[in-house]
Design a protein around this motif. Structure first.
Motif, short mmCIF file in Angstrom:
data_model
loop_
_atom_site.label_atom_id
_atom_site.label_comp_id
_atom_site.label_asym_id
_atom_site.label_seq_id
_atom_site.Cartn_x
_atom_site.Cartn_y
_atom_site.Cartn_z
N LEU A 5 0.82 -1.22 0.00
CA LEU A 5 0.00 0.00 0.00
C LEU A 5 0.85 1.26 0.00
O LEU A 5 0.56 2.22 -0.73
N THR A 6 1.89 1.29 0.81
CA THR A 6 2.68 2.52 0.90
C THR A 6 3.53 2.74 -0.34
O THR A 6 3.71 3.88 -0.77
N ALA A 24 2.64 1.90 -3.33
CA ALA A 24 1.73 2.39 -4.37
C ALA A 24 1.28 3.81 -4.06
O ALA A 24 1.33 4.69 -4.93
N GLN A 55 1.09 -1.29 -9.75
CA GLN A 55 1.10 -2.62 -9.14
C GLN A 55 2.21 -3.49 -9.70
O GLN A 55 2.86 -4.25 -8.97
N GLY A 103 -0.22 -10.82 -9.10
CA GLY A 103 -1.49 -11.19 -8.48
C GLY A 103 -1.43 -11.13 -6.96
O GLY A 103 -2.39 -10.74 -6.30
N LYS A 126 -1.71 -7.50 -5.89
CA LYS A 126 -3.10 -7.03 -5.93
C LYS A 126 -3.87 -7.52 -4.71
O LYS A 126 -4.64 -6.77 -4.10
N THR A 127 -3.67 -8.77 -4.40
CA THR A 127 -4.37 -9.35 -3.25
C THR A 127 -3.94 -8.68 -1.95
O THR A 127 -4.77 -8.39 -1.08
N MET A 159 -2.85 -5.63 -1.59
CA MET A 159 -3.41 -4.28 -1.51
C MET A 159 -4.86 -4.31 -1.06
O MET A 159 -5.29 -3.50 -0.24
N LEU A 160 -5.63 -5.24 -1.62
CA LEU A 160 -7.03 -5.33 -1.23
C LEU A 160 -7.16 -5.73 0.24
O LEU A 160 -7.92 -5.12 1.00
N MET A 209 -6.18 -2.86 2.46
CA MET A 209 -7.18 -1.80 2.49
C MET A 209 -8.39 -2.21 3.34
O MET A 209 -8.98 -1.40 4.05
N ARG A 210 -8.74 -3.49 3.27
CA ARG A 210 -9.85 -3.97 4.10
C ARG A 210 -9.51 -3.85 5.58
O ARG A 210 -10.35 -3.45 6.39
#
Lengths: 213, 280
Positions: free
Chosen positions: A158-159, A161, A168, A180, A183-184, A186-187, A190-191
């Motif tokens: 996250l940081t 990006a 990504q 991949g 991406k996972t 980051m999601l 964020m959650r």
């Protein structure tokens, strides 16, 4: 009762209503409203842009671009879609990322990124004034704590990006993880942030059950 | 899926893209795919908004730094010299440039009135664009060196097969190369048989929920006429069809592209981003 500080005002419901009123005045060509919005958000916008660009001049250019865009088209802000602060800082972030990719300051950013990430997440925030302390007390500490509580790989993704302006794929290359997986991460990160910060005053959203993050 | 266990696992990939979108971290292919999806997915709109709330909170956690005291004055001076778009539409002046071409595929000949602009011959994107146009109008007579760009042109042709088939018939094509105010080539407008298409090659990707791109018809001494709207969904070479109710699209000396807030064309352009002229 103590006077409301600028940081408290920005995050309060009254502050958000004040923002909407100021933007409304902008649509009437009120330059004083622009001054007031700059006084409220110029510094956070500059701080974000400078963190991404690692260059004072480029950061000021981005902030000027953001506030001129606001001046020219204040109607682009839609109060029904979120807080003005989020909208303005999102615009600032995106323009700063555009600028950093355009200016190709990658090498300089890389050399500084490690140090500044450490400073951002550590306790080494030097010389804050009272207003800064309030910001950290209300929001910064919470965000910092939430970030620190993330698994390292999620925080890193996250940081890199958000503050590094990396895509990504670039994050994947920098961290040695498959795209991949990045991406996972980051999601998932964020959650977790949403869970940790969802109740904070920074958000106007209800974070509806089962929707979104 | 989201964590509510309601079986939305099939949406997980879009959840990931939504976060990447909010972080402005998507690769071009993902950005293109997600832009189309976002346009019609309320869940992803919500996810993007929530993620932007989180990133804004992260921004507010950055140690505050003080910009120079001159910045405030500079911004206010710039604002004083900058009319608000709603107040005064920026003057639309067609810049001087080599005119575009009217191409007749019926005779299978290109009749450029001027030499092709050097940029089209030396820049990879320009070459691909010229090659793409040749493919679109079914000519194949453009003397463009494709040795270095054949793969790109072929890839473009493959992606746009449907559009090529649609366009590849006989008739008059009105073509206007598009340039930004600083002379950057960003594609072209192709009007044929009552339809307008914009070959976007560097036009900005618009927020398809909040913004639209508008094609304007330009004639000297007449106000710009809004011809229709379209979206640019990724920054790569692409052909976009202009959604238009206008029955006369080819009666103009030039065209302009503007980026507009909202999803409808205003009465006058507010943010003109490219213009182009058509040869008479």
């Amino acid at each position: 009762m103590a006077l409301m500080t600028r940081a408290e005002d920005r995050s309060s419901s009254a502050g958000r209503h004040a923002d909407v009123a100021l933007v409304g005045r902008l649509t009437q060509g009120d330059t004083a409203a622009l001054e007031q919005l700059y006084d409220r958000y110029g510094r956070p916008a500059y701080s974000l842009a400078r963190r991404i660009l690692a260059d004072d001049g480029l950061a000021e250019d981005v902030v000027q671009e953001v506030f001129l865009a606001l001046w020219r088209q204040p109607e682009r802000f839609d109060a029904d879609r979120g807080a003005f602060s989020s909208w303005l800082l999102t615009m600032t972030h995106h323009k700063a990322v555009d600028a950093v990719r355009r200016e190709e300051t990658l090498r300089r950013r890389r050399s500084r990124a490690a140090d500044e990430d450490e400073a951002l997440l550590g306790t080494a925030a030097a010389g804050p004034d009272v207003d800064d302390q309030v910001i950290r007390g209300i929001q910064g500490d919470g965000v910092r704590r939430a970030l620190l509580e993330l698994p390292d790989v999620q925080r890193e993704a996250l940081t890199l990006a958000y503050f590094g302006g990396y895509t990504q794929r670039e994050v994947a290359a920098l961290t040695g993880a498959p795209l991949g997986t990045v991406k996972t991460r980051m999601l998932a990160g964020m959650r977790r942030l949403k869970d940790a910060l969802g109740g904070m005053a920074t958000s106007e959203f209800a974070f509806g059950e089962g929707a979104g993050l | 899926m989201s964590r509510d266990g309601s079986g939305r696992r099939d949406h997980e990939a879009f959840d990931e893209l939504a976060v990447g979108w909010a972080l402005k971290a998507l690769e071009p292919d993902d950005e293109s795919r997600f832009a189309r999806h976002l346009h019609e997915c309320s869940r992803c709109n919500q996810t993007v908004r929530e993620a932007q709330e989180m990133t804004a909170a992260m921004a507010m956690a950055v140690p505050m730094e003080q910009p120079s005291s001159a910045l405030r004055a500079r911004i206010m001076a710039a604002a004083a010299a900058t009319p608000r778009d709603a107040e005064v539409a920026p003057p639309l002046q067609l810049p001087l440039r080599p005119p575009g071409r009217v191409i007749s595929s019926g005779s299978r000949q290109v009749r450029p009135r001027h030499r092709p602009r050097p940029r089209l011959l030396v820049m990879a994107r320009g070459v691909a664009l010229a090659a793409a146009l040749a493919l679109v109008v079914g000519l194949g007579v453009w003397n463009v060196d494709l040795r270095n760009d054949r793969a790109e042109a072929q890839a473009f042709a493959a992606r746009q097969a449907e559009v090529l088939d649609e366009l590849n018939d006989r008739g008059i094509y009105h073509v206007a190369p598009l340039e930004t105010s600083d002379g950057q080539a960003v594609g072209m407008v192709v009007v044929h048989d009552g339809a307008a298409k914009v070959m976007a090659d560097g036009l900005p990707v618009n927020d398809a929920e909040r913004e639209t791109l508008v094609l304007w018809g330009m004639r000297s001494q007449l106000s710009p006429v809004a011809l229709g709207t379209f979206d640019v969904v990724h920054s790569e070479l692409d052909v976009r069809t202009v959604s238009s109710t206008s029955t006369v699209l080819d009666a103009y000396d030039g065209y302009a592209i503007s980026l507009e807030p909202g999803r409808r064309a205003p009465s006058t352009p507010t943010d003109t981003i490219a213009t182009g002229t058509v040869g008479s």
